[in-house]
Design an enzyme around this catalytic site. Structure first.
Site, PDB file in Angstrom:
ATOM      1  N   ARG A 250      -2.131  -0.667  -8.279  1.00 37.18           N
ATOM      2  CA  ARG A 250      -3.465  -0.229  -7.859  1.00 37.18           C
ATOM      3  C   ARG A 250      -3.484   1.288  -7.947  1.00 37.18           C
ATOM      4  O   ARG A 250      -2.719   1.968  -7.248  1.00 37.18           O
ATOM      5  CB  ARG A 250      -3.756  -0.682  -6.429  1.00 37.18           C
ATOM      6  CG  ARG A 250      -5.117  -0.250  -5.890  1.00 37.18           C
ATOM      7  CD  ARG A 250      -5.295  -0.774  -4.451  1.00 37.18           C
ATOM      8  NE  ARG A 250      -6.636  -0.567  -3.973  1.00 37.18           N
ATOM      9  CZ  ARG A 250      -7.032   0.458  -3.209  1.00 37.18           C
ATOM     10  NH1 ARG A 250      -6.139   1.382  -2.852  1.00 37.18           N
ATOM     11  NH2 ARG A 250      -8.274   0.562  -2.815  1.00 37.18           N
TER      12      ARG A 250
ATOM     13  N   GLY B 175      -6.221   8.857  -3.794  1.00 36.44           N
ATOM     14  CA  GLY B 175      -5.417   9.236  -2.635  1.00 36.44           C
ATOM     15  C   GLY B 175      -6.310   9.770  -1.537  1.00 36.44           C
ATOM     16  O   GLY B 175      -7.253  10.530  -1.802  1.00 36.44           O
TER      17      GLY B 175
ATOM     18  N   ASP C  15       0.831  -1.191   0.000  1.00 33.19           N
ATOM     19  CA  ASP C  15       0.000   0.000   0.000  1.00 33.19           C
ATOM     20  C   ASP C  15       0.872   1.250   0.000  1.00 33.19           C
ATOM     21  O   ASP C  15       2.054   1.206   0.371  1.00 33.19           O
ATOM     22  CB  ASP C  15      -0.921  -0.013   1.214  1.00 33.19           C
ATOM     23  CG  ASP C  15      -2.219   0.735   0.967  1.00 33.19           C
ATOM     24  OD1 ASP C  15      -2.311   1.471  -0.028  1.00 33.19           O
ATOM     25  OD2 ASP C  15      -3.147   0.586   1.780  1.00 33.19           O
TER      26      ASP C  15
END
Length: 275
Positions: free
Chosen positions: A151, A155, A102
């Site tokens: 991905r 944001g 991530d």
């Protein structure tokens, strides 16, 4: 938080993911936690991720995993975090699973990219997340190897104007430009948005290119815009659902609300019984 978090335990996460698999969705399971300042907590997270990997394989779940590097100690020491990431990546590769790294706030971007490239070069089963609202993202895309799994999201963090677009339309324009740039580099793209305009634009782009699921998929958050998720699946698109779980569900929920108050709309609608 029950609608948006699978639960506190591995059993909760497995059960929720199994139900999604049964109706045709794939998943990404994520252990909740971030901004860890204690080495012992980070090392416990590594053990919990190894348990998760074993559970995914044992239960036959169609799911990868997602990791926030600050949970593995990025804010403590980058080398320490690297060792922890490598341990999880190695376990996932042995199990035949994919690992999504991530992306967190802009202060983590350079280190996250370094750690991704190091782990991917060694294990080959990782992808990353890029955020369209960061002004640097198109440049970051230009440095990616063809075939990288990314991905792409808008944001969520509140960032300074000098590093991130703040205007809503600018963020949308950047998202589309980033999507086109990623596909031009033959990257596999997870189109991660609940924005109808961006979903429609993405459908047009992938349709015009004649792409199949080897090149893209749509990604949604557990409990958010389920009607959109179902519609995309019915149209024949591959749809992946991000499924968070763990004891840190409360802090996760509060952080998300603080960082992006628009999420409060989803929570309020759920409390009122609205869709």
């Amino acid at each position: 938080a029950r609608r948006y978090v699978a639960g506190e335990t591995l059993a909760d996460a497995s059960a929720r993911t199994s139900k999604l698999n049964e109706v045709g969705f794939v998943a990404t399971l994520a252990l909740l936690g971030e901004e860890v300042a204690d080495r012992a907590r980070a090392q416990r997270a590594v053990g919990e991720y190894v348990e998760l990997i074993d559970r995914i394989r044992a239960d036959g779940l169609r799911s990868g995993i997602s990791i926030k590097l600050t949970l593995l100690g990025l804010k403590i020491d980058e080398q320490f975090c690297r060792d922890n990431l490598f341990e999880v990546a190695a376990a996932a590769r042995t199990a035949g699973l994919f690992v999504r790294i991530d992306m967190e706030d802009h202060t983590c971007t350079d280190a996250t990219l370094r750690l991704y490239h190091g782990a991917q070069g060694r294990y080959g089963n990782l992808g990353l997340v890029l955020q369209a609202y960061l002004r640097r993202t198109l440049s970051d895309i230009a440095s990616l190897e063809p075939g990288t799994s990314v991905r792409l999201c808008k944001g969520i963090y509140i960032e300074p104007a000098q590093v991130a677009y703040r205007d809503f339309d600018q963020v949308r324009e950047s998202f589309v430009a980033c999507l086109e740039a990623l596909l031009a580099r033959r990257c596999h793209v997870g189109v991660a948005t609940h924005d109808d305009r961006l979903v429609d634009r993405s459908r047009v782009i992938v349709g015009a290119l004649g792409l199949d699921e080897k090149s893209y998929e749509f990604q949604t958050l557990l409990g958010v815009r389920e009607e959109l998720r179902d519609r995309l699946h019915a149209e024949g698109h591959r749809v992946r659902v991000y499924v968070p779980y763990g004891a840190d569900w409360y802090l996760y929920s509060i952080r998300r609300l603080r960082e992006n108050p628009k999420i409060a709309v989803y929570v309020l609608r759920a409390l009122l019984g609205l869709r």
